[in-house]
Design a protein around this motif. Structure first.
Motif, PDB file in Angstrom:
ATOM      1  N   LYS A   1     -18.166   5.237   7.493  1.00  9.16           N
ATOM      2  CA  LYS A   1     -18.263   5.624   9.003  1.00  9.16           C
ATOM      3  C   LYS A   1     -17.595   7.185   8.828  1.00  9.16           C
ATOM      4  CE  LYS A   1     -17.584   4.353  13.867  1.00  9.16           C
ATOM      5  NZ  LYS A   1     -18.941   4.092  14.045  1.00  9.16           N
ATOM      6  N   THR A   2     -18.421   8.164   9.668  1.00 12.67           N
ATOM      7  CA  THR A   2     -17.965   9.453   9.742  1.00 12.67           C
ATOM      8  C   THR A   2     -17.761   9.689  11.144  1.00 12.67           C
ATOM      9  OG1 THR A   2     -19.073   9.751   7.586  1.00 12.67           O
ATOM     10  CG2 THR A   2     -18.499  11.720   9.063  1.00 12.67           C
ATOM     11  N   MET A   3     -16.730  10.496  11.247  1.00  9.18           N
ATOM     12  CA  MET A   3     -16.842  11.223  12.618  1.00  9.18           C
ATOM     13  C   MET A   3     -16.710  12.735  12.573  1.00  9.18           C
ATOM     14  SD  MET A   3     -13.782  10.604  15.754  1.00  9.18           S
ATOM     15  CE  MET A   3     -14.029  11.097  17.216  1.00  9.18           C
ATOM     16  N   GLN A   4     -17.815  13.221  13.124  1.00  8.06           N
ATOM     17  CA  GLN A   4     -17.726  15.068  13.132  1.00  8.06           C
ATOM     18  C   GLN A   4     -17.669  15.636  14.339  1.00  8.06           C
ATOM     19  OE1 GLN A   4     -21.522  15.270  10.810  1.00  8.06           O
ATOM     20  NE2 GLN A   4     -20.091  16.519   9.183  1.00  8.06           N
ATOM     21  N   GLN A   5     -18.009  14.883  15.504  1.00  5.37           N
ATOM     22  CA  GLN A   5     -17.875  15.299  16.818  1.00  5.37           C
ATOM     23  C   GLN A   5     -17.190  14.524  17.836  1.00  5.37           C
ATOM     24  OE1 GLN A   5     -21.731  16.493  17.842  1.00  5.37           O
ATOM     25  NE2 GLN A   5     -21.485  16.915  20.162  1.00  5.37           N
ATOM     26  N   LEU A   6     -16.358  14.969  18.561  1.00  3.32           N
ATOM     27  CA  LEU A   6     -15.695  14.185  19.736  1.00  3.32           C
ATOM     28  C   LEU A   6     -16.619  13.882  20.791  1.00  3.32           C
ATOM     29  CD1 LEU A   6     -12.038  16.138  19.600  1.00  3.32           C
ATOM     30  CD2 LEU A   6     -12.849  14.045  18.444  1.00  3.32           C
ATOM     31  N   SER A   7     -16.034  13.034  21.764  1.00  2.00           N
ATOM     32  CA  SER A   7     -16.789  12.689  22.777  1.00  2.00           C
ATOM     33  C   SER A   7     -17.172  13.491  23.807  1.00  2.00           C
ATOM     34  CB  SER A   7     -16.075  11.337  23.278  1.00  2.00           C
ATOM     35  OG  SER A   7     -14.902  11.702  23.911  1.00  2.00           O
ATOM     36  N   ASP A   8     -16.274  14.759  23.776  1.00  2.00           N
ATOM     37  CA  ASP A   8     -16.499  15.891  24.651  1.00  2.00           C
ATOM     38  C   ASP A   8     -17.429  17.024  23.994  1.00  2.00           C
ATOM     39  OD1 ASP A   8     -15.032  17.071  22.803  1.00  2.00           O
ATOM     40  OD2 ASP A   8     -13.297  17.556  24.456  1.00  2.00           O
ATOM     41  N   SER A   9     -18.151  16.619  22.882  1.00  2.00           N
ATOM     42  CA  SER A   9     -19.194  17.563  22.049  1.00  2.00           C
ATOM     43  C   SER A   9     -18.399  18.490  21.417  1.00  2.00           C
ATOM     44  CB  SER A   9     -20.120  17.879  23.256  1.00  2.00           C
ATOM     45  OG  SER A   9     -20.920  16.996  23.669  1.00  2.00           O
ATOM     46  N   SER A  10     -17.064  18.517  21.250  1.00  2.00           N
ATOM     47  CA  SER A  10     -16.370  19.574  20.511  1.00  2.00           C
ATOM     48  C   SER A  10     -16.042  18.974  19.159  1.00  2.00           C
ATOM     49  CB  SER A  10     -15.023  20.097  21.053  1.00  2.00           C
ATOM     50  OG  SER A  10     -14.256  18.541  21.202  1.00  2.00           O
ATOM     51  N   PHE A  11     -15.542  19.652  18.251  1.00  2.00           N
ATOM     52  CA  PHE A  11     -15.332  19.420  16.827  1.00  2.00           C
ATOM     53  C   PHE A  11     -13.702  19.412  16.556  1.00  2.00           C
ATOM     54  CE2 PHE A  11     -19.672  20.748  17.252  1.00  2.00           C
ATOM     55  CZ  PHE A  11     -20.668  19.780  16.482  1.00  2.00           C
ATOM     56  N   PHE A  12     -13.500  18.771  15.352  1.00  2.00           N
ATOM     57  CA  PHE A  12     -11.963  19.082  14.857  1.00  2.00           C
ATOM     58  C   PHE A  12     -12.273  20.409  14.143  1.00  2.00           C
ATOM     59  CE2 PHE A  12     -12.480  13.963  14.313  1.00  2.00           C
ATOM     60  CZ  PHE A  12     -11.443  14.124  15.282  1.00  2.00           C
ATOM     61  N   ASN A  13     -10.947  20.926  13.885  1.00  2.00           N
ATOM     62  CA  ASN A  13     -11.110  22.143  13.409  1.00  2.00           C
ATOM     63  C   ASN A  13     -10.115  22.165  11.931  1.00  2.00           C
ATOM     64  OD1 ASN A  13     -12.135  24.616  14.736  1.00  2.00           O
ATOM     65  ND2 ASN A  13     -11.060  23.363  16.448  1.00  2.00           N
ATOM     66  N   HIS A  14      -8.932  21.744  12.087  1.00  2.00           N
ATOM     67  CA  HIS A  14      -8.199  21.307  10.765  1.00  2.00           C
ATOM     68  C   HIS A  14      -7.062  20.403  11.203  1.00  2.00           C
ATOM     69  CE1 HIS A  14      -6.564  22.559   7.010  1.00  2.00           C
ATOM     70  NE2 HIS A  14      -5.354  22.121   7.593  1.00  2.00           N
ATOM     71  N   VAL A  15      -7.475  19.106  10.760  1.00  2.00           N
ATOM     72  CA  VAL A  15      -6.611  18.042  10.989  1.00  2.00           C
ATOM     73  C   VAL A  15      -5.231  18.229   9.949  1.00  2.00           C
ATOM     74  CG1 VAL A  15      -6.276  15.321  10.608  1.00  2.00           C
ATOM     75  CG2 VAL A  15      -8.404  16.546  11.756  1.00  2.00           C
ATOM     76  N   ALA A  16      -4.112  18.229  10.577  1.00  2.00           N
ATOM     77  CA  ALA A  16      -2.934  18.557   9.641  1.00  2.00           C
ATOM     78  C   ALA A  16      -2.051  16.929   9.291  1.00  2.00           C
ATOM     79  CB  ALA A  16      -2.017  19.495  10.409  1.00  2.00           C
ATOM     80  N   CYS A  17      -2.267  16.214  10.034  1.00  2.00           N
ATOM     81  CA  CYS A  17      -1.533  14.850   9.654  1.00  2.00           C
ATOM     82  C   CYS A  17      -2.453  13.599  10.473  1.00  2.00           C
ATOM     83  CB  CYS A  17      -0.163  15.043  10.621  1.00  2.00           C
ATOM     84  SG  CYS A  17       1.049  13.647  10.265  1.00  2.00           S
TER      85      CYS A  17
END
Length: 333
Positions: A35-51
């Motif tokens: 499973k892959t999540m590239q886009q959030l439910s508000d149609s925005s994206f992750f930028n840099h997940v730090a933790c």
């Protein structure tokens, strides 16, 4: 600094090394994502997940560029967004790492030099102000009265900080062995540690030194495990310490380990893997902590370059920066 020189430094510092000769055959596991999540439910994206951390079945992650924490279910469905960037008392300045303790999320705000508290439902619960900057790039941990984190200010003579939350005296106590890397910038950066609480001990993973350290809660060294002989660690350490660009530049530092995580009685350490001088993927080393040491028992190989992760009974969740995505990797039954 060559490998044998560093191991000599460990011996001289009085740490008690534990052999990493495996008692049982090491298991190697090839992972795949389901499973892959590239886009959030508000149609925005992750930028840099730090933790990334797991708590009571849900997955929490901080995005340093969006300056928010996201709560997801185990199927990567967004449940809640926590906090936001701003100038108010409950707003973030710049965040990376956090820890969840007794239904409270403790977030290290680096620019505002404080720790903000939120409930797991996203309600602001107050802030605390240690006397020096809190962790920037590294995991920290805590119990009811103390927060333990790596020291990242100035030239460290000690590698760790114990911040006491319930006392007006002796708020900060420093402990842990620091290594002199020959230049102030390198010494500060390459003494960084990820810190974990396990069974009333502190387990630390230096980002640039091939060793696992175990302390009691008073900061006394209990033991250390030399992991320099593990093949991917040996290869990565050799590559980093023999990189002329790093060695010749006073402003450059290296790291061997990207992230680490403690789940149940196991410690997991994430390392990059290079192939033909190019970054290829990541591997995850699993260590058994149950006997008081750190015995290497398993290696997981990702098909991707994973930069941050957490683990549950059934899955590994990882951030893949090339695609700015969160991927879920099933664990073998």
């Amino acid at each position: 600094m060559k490998l044998n020189l560093y191991l000599a430094i460990i011996a001289l510092s009085g740490l008690t090394a534990c052999s990493q000769a495996p008692k049982t055959q090491i298991e190697y596991v090839e992972l795949f994502s389901d499973k892959t999540m590239q886009q959030l439910s508000d149609s925005s994206f992750f930028n840099h997940v730090a933790c990334i951390s797991e708590y009571e079945g849900d997955i929490y992650m901080s995005d340093q560029k969006r300056c928010q924490i996201f709560r997801l279910d185990s199927n990567l469905n967004l449940l809640r967004t926590i906090g936001m960037e701003g100038h108010g008392p409950q707003d973030f300045g710049y965040i990376e790492n956090f820890v969840i303790h007794q239904d409270t999320i403790f977030v290290g705000d680096v620019t505002k030099m404080r720790i903000l508290r939120f409930s797991t439902d996203g309600q602001f619960c107050g802030a605390e102000n240690p006397d020096e900057k809190i962790p920037l790039n590294y995991r920290f941990t805590m119990d009811d009265n103390h927060i333990y984190y790596t020291r990242n200010e100035g030239i460290p003579d000690k590698s760790m900080v114990d911040y006491c939350r319930d006392s007006t005296a002796n708020k900060l106590r420093r402990f842990g062995q620091a290594t002199d890397f020959g230049h102030p910038h390198k010494t500060k950066r390459q003494n960084a540690r990820h810190v974990h609480l396990y069974n009333n001990t502190l387990v630390t993973v230096p980002t640039s030194i091939p060793v696992i350290e175990i302390y009691d809660l008073k900061g006394n060294t209990l033991r250390s495990a030399d992991i320099a002989g593990i093949p991917i660690v040996k290869d990565m350490y050799y590559k980093m310490t023999n990189d002329r660009r790093i060695a010749e530049s006073p402003n450059m530092a290296y790291q061997i380990f990207l992230d680490s995580y403690v789940y149940r009685d196991r410690l997991y350490i994430l390392s990059s893997v290079y192939n033909n001088e190019r970054l290829d993927h990541s591997s995850l080393l699993e260590f058994d902590l149950s006997n008081g040491g750190a015995e290497w028992v398993r290696q997981y190989d990702f098909p991707d370059f994973v930069q941050r992760f957490c683990i549950t009974d059934d899955y590994i969740y990882g951030f893949v920066p090339q695609s700015s995505s969160i991927k879920r990797y099933p664990l073998p039954a």
